[in-house]
Design an enzyme around this catalytic site. Structure first.
Site, PDB file in Angstrom:
ATOM      1  N   HIS A 191      17.369  -0.504 -13.237  1.00  0.00           N
ATOM      2  CA  HIS A 191      17.473  -2.146 -13.618  1.00  0.00           C
ATOM      3  C   HIS A 191      18.347  -2.461 -12.723  1.00  0.00           C
ATOM      4  O   HIS A 191      18.461  -3.630 -12.301  1.00  0.00           O
ATOM      5  CB  HIS A 191      17.837  -2.242 -15.009  1.00  0.00           C
ATOM      6  CG  HIS A 191      16.831  -2.445 -16.100  1.00  0.00           C
ATOM      7  ND1 HIS A 191      16.417  -2.349 -17.083  1.00  0.00           N
ATOM      8  CD2 HIS A 191      15.058  -2.942 -15.425  1.00  0.00           C
ATOM      9  CE1 HIS A 191      15.046  -2.872 -18.513  1.00  0.00           C
ATOM     10  NE2 HIS A 191      14.358  -3.078 -16.888  1.00  0.00           N
ATOM     11  N   ARG A 298       3.862  -4.480 -11.487  1.00  0.00           N
ATOM     12  CA  ARG A 298       3.704  -3.840 -12.465  1.00  0.00           C
ATOM     13  C   ARG A 298       4.093  -3.795 -13.396  1.00  0.00           C
ATOM     14  O   ARG A 298       5.037  -4.459 -13.845  1.00  0.00           O
ATOM     15  CB  ARG A 298       3.904  -2.822 -11.876  1.00  0.00           C
ATOM     16  CG  ARG A 298       4.083  -1.726 -10.622  1.00  0.00           C
ATOM     17  CD  ARG A 298       5.042  -0.940 -10.045  1.00  0.00           C
ATOM     18  NE  ARG A 298       4.709   0.213  -8.732  1.00  0.00           N
ATOM     19  CZ  ARG A 298       4.487  -0.017  -7.548  1.00  0.00           C
ATOM     20  NH1 ARG A 298       5.339  -0.665  -7.475  1.00  0.00           N
ATOM     21  NH2 ARG A 298       4.605   0.586  -6.481  1.00  0.00           N
ATOM     22  N   ARG A 334      -1.850  -5.941 -12.641  1.00  0.00           N
ATOM     23  CA  ARG A 334      -2.098  -4.759 -12.825  1.00  0.00           C
ATOM     24  C   ARG A 334      -1.984  -4.140 -14.161  1.00  0.00           C
ATOM     25  O   ARG A 334      -0.827  -4.454 -15.015  1.00  0.00           O
ATOM     26  CB  ARG A 334      -1.214  -3.606 -11.926  1.00  0.00           C
ATOM     27  CG  ARG A 334      -2.149  -1.670 -12.297  1.00  0.00           C
ATOM     28  CD  ARG A 334      -1.864  -1.031 -11.496  1.00  0.00           C
ATOM     29  NE  ARG A 334      -0.376  -0.942 -11.879  1.00  0.00           N
ATOM     30  CZ  ARG A 334       0.408   0.280 -10.644  1.00  0.00           C
ATOM     31  NH1 ARG A 334      -0.007   0.625  -9.735  1.00  0.00           N
ATOM     32  NH2 ARG A 334       1.505   0.151 -11.479  1.00  0.00           N
ATOM     33  N   GLU A 433      -6.600   4.856  -5.350  1.00  0.00           N
ATOM     34  CA  GLU A 433      -5.521   5.598  -5.574  1.00  0.00           C
ATOM     35  C   GLU A 433      -6.031   6.842  -5.520  1.00  0.00           C
ATOM     36  O   GLU A 433      -4.819   7.869  -5.378  1.00  0.00           O
ATOM     37  CB  GLU A 433      -4.452   5.432  -5.794  1.00  0.00           C
ATOM     38  CG  GLU A 433      -4.607   5.046  -7.289  1.00  0.00           C
ATOM     39  CD  GLU A 433      -3.468   4.193  -8.402  1.00  0.00           C
ATOM     40  OE1 GLU A 433      -2.195   4.256  -7.723  1.00  0.00           O
ATOM     41  OE2 GLU A 433      -3.769   3.767  -8.416  1.00  0.00           O
ATOM     42  N   ASN A 456       0.786   5.094  -2.908  1.00  0.00           N
ATOM     43  CA  ASN A 456       1.511   6.145  -3.720  1.00  0.00           C
ATOM     44  C   ASN A 456       1.074   7.790  -3.908  1.00  0.00           C
ATOM     45  O   ASN A 456       1.292   8.796  -3.625  1.00  0.00           O
ATOM     46  CB  ASN A 456       2.753   5.708  -4.291  1.00  0.00           C
ATOM     47  CG  ASN A 456       3.137   3.921  -3.277  1.00  0.00           C
ATOM     48  OD1 ASN A 456       3.696   4.514  -2.253  1.00  0.00           O
ATOM     49  ND2 ASN A 456       3.772   3.333  -4.041  1.00  0.00           N
ATOM     50  N   ASP A 457      -0.222   6.791  -4.675  1.00  0.00           N
ATOM     51  CA  ASP A 457      -1.185   7.831  -5.084  1.00  0.00           C
ATOM     52  C   ASP A 457      -2.017   9.022  -4.588  1.00  0.00           C
ATOM     53  O   ASP A 457      -1.711   9.670  -4.510  1.00  0.00           O
ATOM     54  CB  ASP A 457      -1.195   7.404  -5.891  1.00  0.00           C
ATOM     55  CG  ASP A 457      -0.104   7.637  -7.483  1.00  0.00           C
ATOM     56  OD1 ASP A 457       0.128   8.456  -7.790  1.00  0.00           O
ATOM     57  OD2 ASP A 457      -0.685   6.526  -9.030  1.00  0.00           O
ATOM     58  N   ARG A 467       4.071  13.470  -5.782  1.00  0.00           N
ATOM     59  CA  ARG A 467       5.196  12.119  -5.002  1.00  0.00           C
ATOM     60  C   ARG A 467       6.743  11.596  -4.543  1.00  0.00           C
ATOM     61  O   ARG A 467       7.794  11.674  -4.247  1.00  0.00           O
ATOM     62  CB  ARG A 467       4.545  10.755  -4.835  1.00  0.00           C
ATOM     63  CG  ARG A 467       4.754  10.529  -6.476  1.00  0.00           C
ATOM     64  CD  ARG A 467       3.791   9.414  -6.466  1.00  0.00           C
ATOM     65  NE  ARG A 467       4.001   8.241  -7.142  1.00  0.00           N
ATOM     66  CZ  ARG A 467       4.291   6.925  -7.205  1.00  0.00           C
ATOM     67  NH1 ARG A 467       2.678   7.327  -7.348  1.00  0.00           N
ATOM     68  NH2 ARG A 467       4.236   5.665  -7.086  1.00  0.00           N
ATOM     69  N   CYS A 504      -1.006  -1.974  -1.638  1.00  0.00           N
ATOM     70  CA  CYS A 504       0.008  -2.274  -2.048  1.00  0.00           C
ATOM     71  C   CYS A 504       0.722  -1.179  -2.125  1.00  0.00           C
ATOM     72  O   CYS A 504       2.067  -1.480  -2.981  1.00  0.00           O
ATOM     73  CB  CYS A 504      -0.488  -3.172  -3.179  1.00  0.00           C
ATOM     74  SG  CYS A 504      -1.318  -1.875  -4.644  1.00  0.00           S
TER      75      CYS A 504
HETATM   76  C1  PEP Z   1       0.083   3.499  -5.341  1.00  0.00           C
HETATM   77  O1  PEP Z   1       0.466   4.147  -6.423  1.00  0.00           O
HETATM   78  O2  PEP Z   1       0.519   3.358  -4.069  1.00  0.00           O
HETATM   79  C2  PEP Z   1       0.638   1.840  -5.824  1.00  0.00           C
HETATM   80  C3  PEP Z   1       1.526   1.143  -5.312  1.00  0.00           C
HETATM   81  O3  PEP Z   1       0.965   2.505  -7.893  1.00  0.00           O
HETATM   82  P1  PEP Z   1       2.042   2.929  -8.290  1.00  0.00           P
HETATM   83  O4  PEP Z   1       3.310   3.476  -7.532  1.00  0.00           O
HETATM   84  O5  PEP Z   1       2.567   2.143  -9.716  1.00  0.00           O
HETATM   85  O6  PEP Z   1       1.805   4.278  -8.629  1.00  0.00           O
HETATM   86 MG    MG Z   2      -0.343   4.763  -8.336  1.00  0.00          MG
END
Ligand code: PEP
Ligand code: MG
Length: 580
Positions: A191, A298, A334, A433, A456-457, A467, A504
């Site tokens: 935060h 999120r 989401r 993802e 990211n995933d 990651r 995203c």
């Molecule tokens: C991702 O996985 O790229 C994503 C946007 O979701 P998070 O980072 O919340 O897992």
């Molecule tokens: Mg993700």
């Protein structure tokens, strides 16, 4: 001169003097008590909790007057934690069972929560322990009479250093004199970091041992963009950073001035740029940085630090606040993407040995259909008031999508029967993802209204690279040919089915990758708000046709390194700006 490397929590450069503040140094005595003292100790605990809640409510009222409703969310979070009576009941049980004093019992309860949170795989949720700690600390201060005063500064250009800072610390601190922050704990998604970004205060987190009084009053430079802290800079470094700071601020101003320009390429192609958000306060930040709505909201934040799921009305209120912040632009919500069930004590699912592949995200919500429908109904209700899209995380195949859609249909039916309005044509998308989703993207595209690639995933699962493991960072390669082929496959499948291809994940927010993403044909990119101006500048300096040529040429290379070298050359030749 000493250089410390930490986590880049909030961008920008601050040059000033360190002020080490002792926010957590509470002395707590835990001691055994006689049987006759059990009741009075429990009473003392109750009084301290009630008094602390009253204090927080007073701060909330004051902040609402001073700054409007912005940033109140953080105080609300602490009030929410306090409203869960478990902190009291569990500590009271320890007083009774172990016959120790109230402070000692509260401390034990906190220790239990720390262990619980430490096992959470999702960094964002894991860091929510900071909020629980801040609340417990406040109660302990009330009990022991060690009052918590707002952080002040006697002189301008003060950089606050602490083991950790709470949102209340930041909200209450004197921001005319305090220009930067450094903490031992925390991370990008704490935060405190979110608030620092929203106040545009450079911040570095995760520097062990920095809250040592020996550093008090030392001249220092905080580089919140790279995550560096330089203490006692030499003359050359000092001058160099003054120039960098000037340039950064000049660039920021120029970027912000042009942030409102349309996101159009030189040949008139439009690429939608939106923001990734977690709390309603960030909505305004997205718009002021030139984003058109939120491509990823999120919702995990709302589910943190609590044992029971938030009720539908509470969810509706928070989602509405987010919507009001970005309306008339779209809001993409989401559904819960919890990394594990540990926060929700009543849920009988085990995380398993490998939480990243365990009971999480859509699997978890599908296993709790009633809770899932609460969220779906709250989202649907919000859709009556502005453009809203629903997005499901971690979809691995069609069965999951169909089951999620079936529950959405049930939620719609329930609302219709109750006469409650919602957008009947609400668009339902999926996060792409998982490699399985890429492989069957053509099948999924027939039953989804849009795709949003979560790189990211996707990179983590495609390359088998955790990651969040900093030691493996060099192997986490967005330009790996396997990743690029996946992206191409997803865009092609989306377009063949006539649905938009969005992204995203963090890859969307790095201007360096923009030529490839634009060239591959992505329709929308969603990113951290502060990245939008730089990505937009890149969009506006390039033609779609040229980008398509560059993207195509990238497929001739066999390794990420080769692609990167080629891309760098192309950017140097054809674009006005490169990696920021
Ligand atoms: C991702 O996985 O790229 C994503 C946007 O979701 P998070 O980072 O919340 O897992
Ligand atoms: Mg993700």
């Amino acid at each position: 001169m000493r250089l410390f490397s930490g986590i880049a929590a909030s961008p920008g450069i601050a040059v000033g003097r360190l002020r080490v503040v002792d926010r957590r140094n509470l002395t707590i005595d835990a001691y055994p008590i006689e049987h006759d003292y059990i009741e009075p100790e429990i009473g003392r605990l109750r009084t301290a909790i009630d008094q602390t809640r009253a204090e927080l409510e007073a701060i909330r009222a004051r902040l609402a007057e001073d700054t409007g409703s912005d940033h109140l969310f953080f105080i609300e979070t602490h009030l929410l934690i306090m409203s869960d009576d478990r902190l009291f009941t569990e500590s009271a049980a320890i007083i009774e069972g172990s016959r120790i004093n109230a402070e000692g019992a509260l401390h034990r309860t906190l220790h239990k929560y720390r262990e619980l949170f430490a096992g959470i795989e999702d960094a964002y949720l894991r860091e929510r322990i900071n909020d629980v700690e801040a609340v417990v600390e406040r109660i302990l201060r009330t009990m022991t009479g060690q009052v918590h005063t707002p952080i002040s500064a006697e002189q301008g250009h003060t950089i606050v250093v602490a083991r950790d800072l709470t949102p209340a610390d930041i909200l209450q601190m004197d921001k005319t004199r305090i220009i930067g922050m450094v903490t031992e704990g925390g991370g990008r998604t704490a935060h405190a970091a979110i608030l620092a970004r929203s106040f545009r205060m450079p911040a570095v987190a995760g520097i062990d041992g920095i809250a040592d009084p020996a550093y008090d009053n030392a001249p220092a430079i905080v580089d919140g963009t790279s995550g560096n802290l330089i203490v006692h800079p030499d003359q050359d470094t000092f001058q160099r950073y003054l120039k960098l700071k000037q340039r950064y601020e000049y660039d920021e101003q120029a970027l912000l001035r042009s942030a409102a320009l349309p996101s159009l390429t030189l040949d008139g192609h439009r690429l939608e740029l939106r923001g990734n958000v977690e709390v309603p306060e960030e909505g305004q930040f997205v718009l002021s940085h030139g984003g058109e709505g939120a491509g990823l909201y999120r919702t995990e934040m709302l589910f943190m630090n609590r044992r029971e799921m938030p009720e539908e009305d509470e969810q509706y209120r928070v989602y509405s606040a987010m919507q009001q912040a970005v309306v008339p632009h779209p809001l993409t919500i989401r559904t819960l993407d919890a990394g594990s069930d540990k926060l929700l004590a009543d849920i009988p699912f085990s995380v398993g040995q490998n939480p990243a592949m365990g009971m999480r995200a859509i699997r978890l919500t599908l296993a709790m259909p009633d809770e899932f429908k609460k969220q779906l109904r709250a989202i649907l209700r919000v859709s009556a008031n502005g453009p809203t899209r629903i997005m499901f995380p971690m979809i691995s195949g069609l069965e999951e999508l169909r089951r999620a859609r079936a529950l959405l249909d049930e939620a719609k039916k329930e609302l219709s029967e109750a006469g409650i309005a919602f957008d009947k044509a609400i668009r339902v998308g999926i996060m792409v993802e998982l490699p399985s989703a890429v492989t069957i993207a053509d099948l999924l595209a027939k039953e989804a209204d849009f795709f949003s690639v979560g790189t990211n995933d996707l990179i983590q699962y495609s390359l088998g690279i955790d990651r969040s493991n900093e030691h493996l960072a060099p192997l986490y390669q967005p330009l790996h040919p396997a990743v690029l082929r996946s992206l191409r496959q997803v865009v092609e499948a989306a377009h063949q089915a006539g649905i938009p291809a969005c992204m995203c994940g963090e890859m969307a927010g790095d201007p360096f990758f923009l030529p490839i993403l634009l060239g591959l044909g992505f329709d929308e990119l969603s990113m951290n708000a502060s990245s939008i101006p730089r990505v937009k500048r890149m969009v506006r300096s390039c033609s779609r046709e040229r980008a398509a040529g560059i993207a195509e040429a990238c497929f001739a290379f066999a390794t990420a390194g080769e692609v990167e070298a080629f891309l760098k050359k192309q950017i140097d030749i054809h674009f006005s700006t490169g990696r920021s």
